[in-house]
Scaffold this motif. Structure first.
Motif, PDB file in Angstrom:
ATOM      1  N   GLN A   3      19.861 -29.823 -27.502  1.00 35.84           N
ATOM      2  CA  GLN A   3      20.226 -30.659 -28.635  1.00 35.84           C
ATOM      3  C   GLN A   3      21.742 -30.663 -28.824  1.00 35.84           C
ATOM      4  N   ILE A   4      22.299 -31.849 -29.111  1.00 31.50           N
ATOM      5  CA  ILE A   4      23.745 -31.999 -29.321  1.00 31.50           C
ATOM      6  C   ILE A   4      24.031 -31.979 -30.823  1.00 31.50           C
ATOM      7  N   ILE A   5      25.062 -31.197 -31.201  1.00 30.27           N
ATOM      8  CA  ILE A   5      25.488 -31.095 -32.594  1.00 30.27           C
ATOM      9  C   ILE A   5      26.938 -31.563 -32.676  1.00 30.27           C
ATOM     10  N   ASN A  14      25.168 -20.998 -37.200  1.00 35.39           N
ATOM     11  CA  ASN A  14      24.818 -21.855 -36.065  1.00 35.39           C
ATOM     12  C   ASN A  14      25.418 -21.298 -34.781  1.00 35.39           C
ATOM     13  N   ALA A  15      24.701 -21.466 -33.686  1.00 34.72           N
ATOM     14  CA  ALA A  15      25.200 -21.044 -32.376  1.00 34.72           C
ATOM     15  C   ALA A  15      25.265 -22.271 -31.470  1.00 34.72           C
ATOM     16  N   TYR A  16      26.316 -22.327 -30.656  1.00 31.69           N
ATOM     17  CA  TYR A  16      26.472 -23.455 -29.756  1.00 31.69           C
ATOM     18  C   TYR A  16      27.106 -23.012 -28.439  1.00 31.69           C
ATOM     19  N   ILE A  17      26.959 -23.880 -27.419  1.00 36.29           N
ATOM     20  CA  ILE A  17      27.514 -23.615 -26.094  1.00 36.29           C
ATOM     21  C   ILE A  17      28.673 -24.584 -25.880  1.00 36.29           C
ATOM     22  N   ARG A  18      29.801 -24.023 -25.424  1.00 32.74           N
ATOM     23  CA  ARG A  18      30.974 -24.862 -25.125  1.00 32.74           C
ATOM     24  C   ARG A  18      31.767 -24.183 -24.013  1.00 32.74           C
ATOM     25  N   ASN A  19      32.094 -24.929 -22.991  1.00 32.06           N
ATOM     26  CA  ASN A  19      32.861 -24.428 -21.847  1.00 32.06           C
ATOM     27  C   ASN A  19      32.238 -23.174 -21.236  1.00 32.06           C
ATOM     28  N   TYR A  23      28.920 -19.406 -28.701  1.00 37.33           N
ATOM     29  CA  TYR A  23      29.635 -19.064 -29.923  1.00 37.33           C
ATOM     30  C   TYR A  23      28.690 -19.080 -31.119  1.00 37.33           C
ATOM     31  N   ARG A  24      28.967 -18.218 -32.103  1.00 34.62           N
ATOM     32  CA  ARG A  24      28.256 -18.251 -33.383  1.00 34.62           C
ATOM     33  C   ARG A  24      29.287 -18.525 -34.463  1.00 34.62           C
ATOM     34  N   VAL A  25      29.010 -19.498 -35.337  1.00 37.67           N
ATOM     35  CA  VAL A  25      29.927 -19.874 -36.405  1.00 37.67           C
ATOM     36  C   VAL A  25      29.879 -18.816 -37.503  1.00 37.67           C
ATOM     37  N   ILE A  26      31.052 -18.296 -37.866  1.00 36.75           N
ATOM     38  CA  ILE A  26      31.169 -17.323 -38.944  1.00 36.75           C
ATOM     39  C   ILE A  26      31.527 -18.039 -40.243  1.00 36.75           C
ATOM     40  N   GLU A  27      32.537 -18.918 -40.178  1.00 35.50           N
ATOM     41  CA  GLU A  27      32.964 -19.720 -41.330  1.00 35.50           C
ATOM     42  C   GLU A  27      33.321 -21.101 -40.825  1.00 35.50           C
ATOM     43  N   ASN A  28      33.220 -22.091 -41.715  1.00 36.21           N
ATOM     44  CA  ASN A  28      33.693 -23.417 -41.340  1.00 36.21           C
ATOM     45  C   ASN A  28      34.436 -24.044 -42.515  1.00 36.21           C
ATOM     46  N   VAL A  62      28.823 -30.510 -29.306  1.00 35.85           N
ATOM     47  CA  VAL A  62      28.488 -29.286 -28.589  1.00 35.85           C
ATOM     48  C   VAL A  62      26.971 -29.162 -28.462  1.00 35.85           C
ATOM     49  N   GLU A  63      26.556 -28.371 -27.480  1.00 34.23           N
ATOM     50  CA  GLU A  63      25.134 -28.141 -27.256  1.00 34.23           C
ATOM     51  C   GLU A  63      24.664 -26.969 -28.104  1.00 34.23           C
ATOM     52  N   LYS A  64      23.587 -27.168 -28.835  1.00 28.88           N
ATOM     53  CA  LYS A  64      23.019 -26.099 -29.656  1.00 28.88           C
ATOM     54  C   LYS A  64      22.469 -25.010 -28.744  1.00 28.88           C
ATOM     55  N   ALA A  65      22.777 -23.756 -29.083  1.00 28.33           N
ATOM     56  CA  ALA A  65      22.249 -22.622 -28.318  1.00 28.33           C
ATOM     57  C   ALA A  65      21.034 -22.079 -29.062  1.00 28.33           C
ATOM     58  N   ASP A  66      19.903 -22.090 -28.391  1.00 31.20           N
ATOM     59  CA  ASP A  66      18.683 -21.556 -29.000  1.00 31.20           C
ATOM     60  C   ASP A  66      18.639 -20.055 -28.754  1.00 31.20           C
ATOM     61  N   LEU A  67      18.952 -19.293 -29.793  1.00 31.90           N
ATOM     62  CA  LEU A  67      18.971 -17.842 -29.695  1.00 31.90           C
ATOM     63  C   LEU A  67      17.680 -17.266 -30.251  1.00 31.90           C
ATOM     64  N   ASN A  68      17.232 -16.195 -29.629  1.00 37.04           N
ATOM     65  CA  ASN A  68      16.076 -15.451 -30.144  1.00 37.04           C
ATOM     66  C   ASN A  68      16.611 -14.284 -30.953  1.00 37.04           C
ATOM     67  N   SER A  69      16.035 -14.068 -32.108  1.00 39.53           N
ATOM     68  CA  SER A  69      16.409 -12.946 -32.960  1.00 39.53           C
ATOM     69  C   SER A  69      15.224 -11.993 -33.021  1.00 39.53           C
ATOM     70  N   ILE A  70      15.454 -10.747 -32.592  1.00 40.36           N
ATOM     71  CA  ILE A  70      14.379  -9.758 -32.533  1.00 40.36           C
ATOM     72  C   ILE A  70      14.766  -8.557 -33.387  1.00 40.36           C
ATOM     73  N   ILE A  71      13.848  -8.119 -34.249  1.00 35.74           N
ATOM     74  CA  ILE A  71      14.077  -6.910 -35.035  1.00 35.74           C
ATOM     75  C   ILE A  71      13.752  -5.719 -34.140  1.00 35.74           C
ATOM     76  N   MET A  72      14.731  -4.820 -33.987  1.00 38.10           N
ATOM     77  CA  MET A  72      14.536  -3.638 -33.154  1.00 38.10           C
ATOM     78  C   MET A  72      15.032  -2.410 -33.900  1.00 38.10           C
ATOM     79  N   THR A  73      14.537  -1.255 -33.497  1.00 42.36           N
ATOM     80  CA  THR A  73      14.878   0.012 -34.128  1.00 42.36           C
ATOM     81  C   THR A  73      15.657   0.873 -33.148  1.00 42.36           C
ATOM     82  N   PHE A  74      16.754   1.485 -33.641  1.00 39.21           N
ATOM     83  CA  PHE A  74      17.513   2.385 -32.777  1.00 39.21           C
ATOM     84  C   PHE A  74      16.646   3.587 -32.456  1.00 39.21           C
TER      85      PHE A  74
END
Length: 191
Positions: A3-5, A14-19, A23-28, A62-74
Motif C-alpha cells: 500500500q502507498i501512503i 506508522n511504519a514505511y519503506i523508503r530507499n 522507518y517508524r514515525v515518532i512525530e510529524n 512511500v510504501e507502508k511497512a506491515d509490521l508484526n507486533s508480538i508481546i514477549m517476555t524477557f
C-alpha cells in the motif's frame, strides 16, 4: 509492492519503506504558509540502524511497512544476547545488547515487551511506558533536605544504572521509572 501512503497522511506509529530502509514515525508536523502548499516533516526512527532523523516528506509517496507486533517476555541473557520468549507459542528471539541500546537498562526478569518484526526480521523493541526497578544502592539523605520533598539524590538499579530519586527513597526499594524520560515516577506498589 504494498500500500502507498502520501507523506501528508503519515502519523506517529506508522511504519514505511523508503530507499530500502524501514522507518517508524515518532512525530510529524505540517506547516502551511500563504504561498506554499505546505511542508511535511517527520521525526523518524530507522528500524534497521536505530538512527533518528528528521525527514521532509512533502511530496513523498512511500510504501507502508506491515509490521508484526508480538508481546514477549524477557527470559535470560545468553552471552551478549537478551533472549525473549512468546508465552503462547514458545518462540524465542535473541537481541544483542548493542542493538537494544538504552532499553537494555530496563530489561529485568519477567518484563513484557513488544517486539516489532518485518517478516522474520526483528526490527525494534518497545518497552512499557513505566517499568519497576529494584534499587541496590542509594546515597544517604542529606539532613535538612527531606522536609520539602523536592531534594534529590543518586541511586543505582540492579542493572547498574544510575537514577535520580527523592531523598526519602532507600536502598532495597522498588520504584517506577519512565522509559521515555529515564526519570523517577514513584514508588512501585507491592504485589
Amino acid at each position: 509492492m504494498g500500500q502507498i501512503i502520501e507523506g501528508i497522511d503519515l502519523r506517529p506509529g506508522n511504519a514505511y519503506i523508503r530507499n530500502g530502509n524501514i522507518y517508524r514515525v515518532i512525530e510529524n508536523s505540517f506547516m502551511k504558509t500563504a504561498q506554499s502548499k505546505g511542508i511535511v516533516k517527520c521525526k523518524v526512527k530507522n528500524l534497521r540502524t536505530g538512527a533518528i532523523t528528521i525527514e521532509v516528506l512533502t511530496d513523498a509517496k512511500v510504501e507502508k511497512a506491515d509490521l508484526n507486533s508480538i508481546i514477549m517476555t524477557f527470559s535470560y541473557i545468553d552471552g551478549e544476547n537478551y533472549v525473549f520468549i512468546d508465552s503462547t507459542t514458545f518462540e524465542t528471539v535473541e537481541i544483542s545488547k548493542s542493538r537494544l541500546g538504552k532499553e537494555a537498562k530496563y530489561i529485568t526478569d519477567g518484563l513484557e515487551v513488544r517486539i516489532l518484526k518485518y517478516g522474520e526480521e526483528v526490527l525494534d523493541i518497545i518497552l512499557p511506558d513505566q517499568v519497576v526497578v529494584l534499587l541496590v544502592d542509594a546515597e544517604e539523605a542529606v539532613r535538612g533536605n527531606t522536609a520539602s520533598g523536592s531534594a534529590m539524590k543518586k541511586a543505582w538499579t540492579e542493572n547498574g544504572y544510575e537514577v535520580t530519586v527523592p531523598q526519602f527513597i532507600k536502598k532495597g526499594e522498588k520504584i517506577l521509572i519512565s522509559t521515555s524520560t529515564d526519570e523517577y515516577v514513584g514508588r512501585a506498589k507491592d504485589e
